[in-house]
Design a protein around this motif. Structure first.
Motif, PDB file in Angstrom:
ATOM      1  N   GLY A  28       0.793  -1.219   0.000  1.00 30.70           N
ATOM      2  CA  GLY A  28       0.000   0.000   0.000  1.00 30.70           C
ATOM      3  C   GLY A  28       0.821   1.262   0.000  1.00 30.70           C
ATOM      4  O   GLY A  28       2.053   1.250  -0.039  1.00 30.70           O
ATOM      5  N   GLU A  29       0.103   2.376   0.056  1.00 28.88           N
ATOM      6  CA  GLU A  29       0.739   3.687   0.063  1.00 28.88           C
ATOM      7  C   GLU A  29      -0.129   4.655   0.860  1.00 28.88           C
ATOM      8  O   GLU A  29      -1.320   4.430   1.053  1.00 28.88           O
ATOM      9  N   GLY A  30       0.495   5.734   1.303  1.00 28.36           N
ATOM     10  CA  GLY A  30      -0.231   6.721   2.097  1.00 28.36           C
ATOM     11  C   GLY A  30       0.237   6.718   3.535  1.00 28.36           C
ATOM     12  O   GLY A  30       1.434   6.584   3.805  1.00 28.36           O
ATOM     13  N   ARG A  31      -0.687   6.865   4.447  1.00 26.20           N
ATOM     14  CA  ARG A  31      -0.360   6.921   5.868  1.00 26.20           C
ATOM     15  C   ARG A  31       0.335   5.636   6.319  1.00 26.20           C
ATOM     16  O   ARG A  31      -0.159   4.532   6.095  1.00 26.20           O
ATOM     17  N   PRO A  32       1.492   5.741   6.986  1.00 24.99           N
ATOM     18  CA  PRO A  32       2.168   4.529   7.452  1.00 24.99           C
ATOM     19  C   PRO A  32       1.488   3.924   8.671  1.00 24.99           C
ATOM     20  O   PRO A  32       1.123   4.644   9.609  1.00 24.99           O
ATOM     21  N   VAL A  33       1.315   2.614   8.650  1.00 26.87           N
ATOM     22  CA  VAL A  33       0.726   1.871   9.766  1.00 26.87           C
ATOM     23  C   VAL A  33       1.642   0.687  10.055  1.00 26.87           C
ATOM     24  O   VAL A  33       1.810  -0.198   9.211  1.00 26.87           O
ATOM     25  N   LEU A  34       2.267   0.689  11.232  1.00 22.70           N
ATOM     26  CA  LEU A  34       3.176  -0.387  11.611  1.00 22.70           C
ATOM     27  C   LEU A  34       2.418  -1.416  12.433  1.00 22.70           C
ATOM     28  O   LEU A  34       1.803  -1.075  13.454  1.00 22.70           O
ATOM     29  N   CYS A  35       2.471  -2.673  12.008  1.00 20.48           N
ATOM     30  CA  CYS A  35       1.665  -3.737  12.611  1.00 20.48           C
ATOM     31  C   CYS A  35       2.554  -4.742  13.352  1.00 20.48           C
ATOM     32  O   CYS A  35       3.534  -5.236  12.776  1.00 20.48           O
ATOM     33  N   LEU A  36       2.209  -5.044  14.593  1.00 19.49           N
ATOM     34  CA  LEU A  36       3.003  -5.943  15.426  1.00 19.49           C
ATOM     35  C   LEU A  36       2.240  -7.231  15.706  1.00 19.49           C
ATOM     36  O   LEU A  36       1.064  -7.206  16.099  1.00 19.49           O
ATOM     37  N   HIS A  37       2.925  -8.369  15.552  1.00 20.09           N
ATOM     38  CA  HIS A  37       2.308  -9.676  15.755  1.00 20.09           C
ATOM     39  C   HIS A  37       2.226 -10.038  17.238  1.00 20.09           C
ATOM     40  O   HIS A  37       2.770  -9.352  18.103  1.00 20.09           O
ATOM     41  N   THR A  38       1.573 -11.142  17.521  1.00 21.62           N
ATOM     42  CA  THR A  38       1.398 -11.602  18.891  1.00 21.62           C
ATOM     43  C   THR A  38       2.610 -12.412  19.349  1.00 21.62           C
ATOM     44  O   THR A  38       3.508 -12.722  18.566  1.00 21.62           O
ATOM     45  N   ALA A  39       2.614 -12.781  20.614  1.00 23.82           N
ATOM     46  CA  ALA A  39       3.664 -13.645  21.166  1.00 23.82           C
ATOM     47  C   ALA A  39       3.691 -14.975  20.421  1.00 23.82           C
ATOM     48  O   ALA A  39       2.641 -15.534  20.076  1.00 23.82           O
ATOM     49  N   GLY A  40       4.895 -15.477  20.165  1.00 17.45           N
ATOM     50  CA  GLY A  40       5.059 -16.800  19.583  1.00 17.45           C
ATOM     51  C   GLY A  40       4.641 -16.938  18.142  1.00 17.45           C
ATOM     52  O   GLY A  40       4.616 -18.050  17.606  1.00 17.45           O
ATOM     53  N   ALA A  41       4.326 -15.834  17.473  1.00 18.27           N
ATOM     54  CA  ALA A  41       3.851 -15.904  16.088  1.00 18.27           C
ATOM     55  C   ALA A  41       4.728 -15.030  15.200  1.00 18.27           C
ATOM     56  O   ALA A  41       5.895 -14.780  15.511  1.00 18.27           O
ATOM     57  N   ASP A  42       4.175 -14.563  14.097  1.00 14.47           N
ATOM     58  CA  ASP A  42       4.954 -13.737  13.179  1.00 14.47           C
ATOM     59  C   ASP A  42       4.022 -12.938  12.293  1.00 14.47           C
ATOM     60  O   ASP A  42       2.795 -12.949  12.454  1.00 14.47           O
ATOM     61  N   THR A  43       4.617 -12.260  11.328  1.00 15.69           N
ATOM     62  CA  THR A  43       3.918 -11.313  10.465  1.00 15.69           C
ATOM     63  C   THR A  43       2.808 -11.937   9.624  1.00 15.69           C
ATOM     64  O   THR A  43       1.908 -11.225   9.167  1.00 15.69           O
ATOM     65  N   ARG A  44       2.826 -13.230   9.436  1.00 19.61           N
ATOM     66  CA  ARG A  44       1.769 -13.861   8.646  1.00 19.61           C
ATOM     67  C   ARG A  44       0.382 -13.588   9.223  1.00 19.61           C
ATOM     68  O   ARG A  44      -0.617 -13.683   8.500  1.00 19.61           O
ATOM     69  N   GLN A  45       0.309 -13.259  10.497  1.00 17.69           N
ATOM     70  CA  GLN A  45      -0.982 -12.935  11.096  1.00 17.69           C
ATOM     71  C   GLN A  45      -1.655 -11.743  10.417  1.00 17.69           C
ATOM     72  O   GLN A  45      -2.879 -11.603  10.474  1.00 17.69           O
ATOM     73  N   TRP A  46      -0.871 -10.883   9.771  1.00 20.81           N
ATOM     74  CA  TRP A  46      -1.418  -9.664   9.170  1.00 20.81           C
ATOM     75  C   TRP A  46      -1.662  -9.795   7.669  1.00 20.81           C
ATOM     76  O   TRP A  46      -2.000  -8.813   7.001  1.00 20.81           O
ATOM     77  N   ARG A  47      -1.529 -10.991   7.111  1.00 23.47           N
ATOM     78  CA  ARG A  47      -1.544 -11.129   5.659  1.00 23.47           C
ATOM     79  C   ARG A  47      -2.872 -10.700   5.025  1.00 23.47           C
ATOM     80  O   ARG A  47      -2.886 -10.189   3.901  1.00 23.47           O
ATOM     81  N   HIS A  48      -3.979 -10.919   5.712  1.00 28.03           N
ATOM     82  CA  HIS A  48      -5.273 -10.552   5.123  1.00 28.03           C
ATOM     83  C   HIS A  48      -5.395  -9.041   4.951  1.00 28.03           C
ATOM     84  O   HIS A  48      -5.882  -8.557   3.924  1.00 28.03           O
ATOM     85  N   LEU A  49      -4.952  -8.290   5.944  1.00 25.37           N
ATOM     86  CA  LEU A  49      -5.023  -6.840   5.840  1.00 25.37           C
ATOM     87  C   LEU A  49      -4.011  -6.298   4.840  1.00 25.37           C
ATOM     88  O   LEU A  49      -4.293  -5.338   4.118  1.00 25.37           O
ATOM     89  N   GLU A  54      -8.620  -2.136  -0.476  1.00 20.17           N
ATOM     90  CA  GLU A  54      -9.317  -0.918  -0.026  1.00 20.17           C
ATOM     91  C   GLU A  54      -8.540  -0.234   1.098  1.00 20.17           C
ATOM     92  O   GLU A  54      -8.406   0.991   1.124  1.00 20.17           O
ATOM     93  N   ILE A  55      -8.015  -1.040   2.023  1.00 17.50           N
ATOM     94  CA  ILE A  55      -7.253  -0.477   3.138  1.00 17.50           C
ATOM     95  C   ILE A  55      -5.908   0.050   2.670  1.00 17.50           C
ATOM     96  O   ILE A  55      -5.472   1.147   3.046  1.00 17.50           O
ATOM     97  N   THR A  56      -5.217  -0.719   1.821  1.00 19.10           N
ATOM     98  CA  THR A  56      -3.871  -0.322   1.388  1.00 19.10           C
ATOM     99  C   THR A  56      -3.897   0.775   0.322  1.00 19.10           C
ATOM    100  O   THR A  56      -2.846   1.317  -0.037  1.00 19.10           O
ATOM    101  N   LYS A  57      -5.073   1.131  -0.155  1.00 15.15           N
ATOM    102  CA  LYS A  57      -5.163   2.236  -1.112  1.00 15.15           C
ATOM    103  C   LYS A  57      -4.754   3.549  -0.474  1.00 15.15           C
ATOM    104  O   LYS A  57      -4.200   4.433  -1.143  1.00 15.15           O
ATOM    105  N   VAL A  58      -5.008   3.680   0.830  1.00 10.02           N
ATOM    106  CA  VAL A  58      -4.699   4.943   1.522  1.00 10.02           C
ATOM    107  C   VAL A  58      -3.800   4.736   2.732  1.00 10.02           C
ATOM    108  O   VAL A  58      -3.496   5.684   3.454  1.00 10.02           O
ATOM    109  N   ASN A  59      -3.376   3.485   2.974  1.00 12.04           N
ATOM    110  CA  ASN A  59      -2.500   3.197   4.101  1.00 12.04           C
ATOM    111  C   ASN A  59      -1.320   2.348   3.644  1.00 12.04           C
ATOM    112  O   ASN A  59      -1.493   1.384   2.896  1.00 12.04           O
ATOM    113  N   HIS A  60      -0.142   2.717   4.100  1.00 12.96           N
ATOM    114  CA  HIS A  60       1.060   1.933   3.832  1.00 12.96           C
ATOM    115  C   HIS A  60       1.277   1.015   5.026  1.00 12.96           C
ATOM    116  O   HIS A  60       1.801   1.426   6.062  1.00 12.96           O
TER     117      HIS A  60
END
Length: 283
Positions: A28-49, A54-60
């Motif tokens: 995406g592009e636009g406003r930066p949004v830094l996403c942090l995963h849960t304990a014992g997991a990793d970034t794959r938790q955020w793959r749907h977003l 629609e979300i990444t159209k205005v958010n990086h």
């Protein structure tokens, strides 16, 4: 056949004077949004977003694997170390990634231990962010389980961890996403979930810092799932009430891993949370 828009790369940062090779994904592009995963997991938790046009159209959106997690390898010499995450090291890691990726006052969205550290950063380093979305986050809960079960020679730590968190997933979660979520815990490195839970269940320093959070400068929005047994709605409400100006939303059909276990159920709450944040742009 389709190729997803997510881009994965590595960045090297110094944490505690030691170089760490960090894996991150962005879309995406636009406003930066830094996403942090849960304990014992990793970034794959955020793959749907990250795949949500629609979300990444205005958010990086940017998500990274903490050291020892996912594709971020442990530091050199890890075989002689015990992994125990601390608040200071966690804060240093987040700030180092922000600086390395040149994210200008991003919105910080963290879940579980990521939500806990988001509130710590709101209290201690709010000037580095434009707002905070604390998901499944509260001031403190001591462990109601023995964390040493997740790193023993006579038990598979990953499967033990998955067994524990399975009770924290909503019955409304699609079966496929329930098992995808549990798979991440099954893959967790030896002792990593235990090391994260050491931070999550033993550091109660946030309690006395909640009064330092100034929501007139950086908004704080807390989201919690009704089926979360680790951070209950009551825990989240207690925490929100201790932060003057914080807002709260309860998701009736979601558990402790909303973006992973029930992405469709979580999406409207995440969109609403982003709408509460300042409309800053990437520089």
């Amino acid at each position: 056949m389709s190729i997803e828009p997510i881009i994965g790369r590595y960045v090297t940062v110094a944490i505690g004077g030691i170089e760490q090779r960090i894996y991150f994904e962005e879309a995406g592009e636009g406003r930066p949004v830094l996403c942090l995963h849960t304990a014992g997991a990793d970034t794959r938790q955020w793959r749907h977003l990250l795949n949500d046009a629609e979300i990444t159209k205005v958010n990086h959106l940017v998500a990274f694997d903490m050291p020892w997690h996912g594709k971020s390898l442990p530091p050199e010499g890890f075989e002689t170390q015990e992994y125990l995450l601390t608040t200071d090291a966690y804060i240093e890691t987040v700030l180092a990634v922000i600086e390395a990726l040149k994210l200008d006052r991003p919105v910080l969205a963290g879940c579980s231990m990521g939500g806990r550290i988001a509130l710590q950063l709101a209290a201690l380093h709010a000037d580095r962010f434009s707002g905070f979305v604390a998901i499944e986050a509260s001031d403190f809960q001591p462990a109601w389980y023995d964390i040493d079960w997740f790193h023993r020679p006579d038990a598979h730590g990953g499967e033990m961890g998955a067994a524990l968190v399975s009770a924290n997933i909503s019955p409304y979660a699609p079966s496929s996403e329930r098992w995808n979520t549990l798979w991440m815990f099954m893959q967790s490195g030896p002792g990593v979930f235990r090391g994260d839970l050491s931070f999550y269940t033993k550091d109660d320093s946030l309690i006395r810092r909640l009064c330092q959070i100034d929501t007139t400068k950086t908004p704080v929005h807390i989201i919690v799932g009704a089926y979360d047994l680790t951070c209950t709605p009551e825990d989240a409400k207690r925490t929100a009430s201790a932060i003057d100006g914080a807002t709260l939303a309860v998701m009736e059909e979601v558990g402790h891993f909303p973006m992973s276990e029930h992405p469709e159920g979580f999406r409207p709450f995440f969109v609403a949370a982003l709408e509460k944040m300042p409309k800053t742009e990437a520089t």
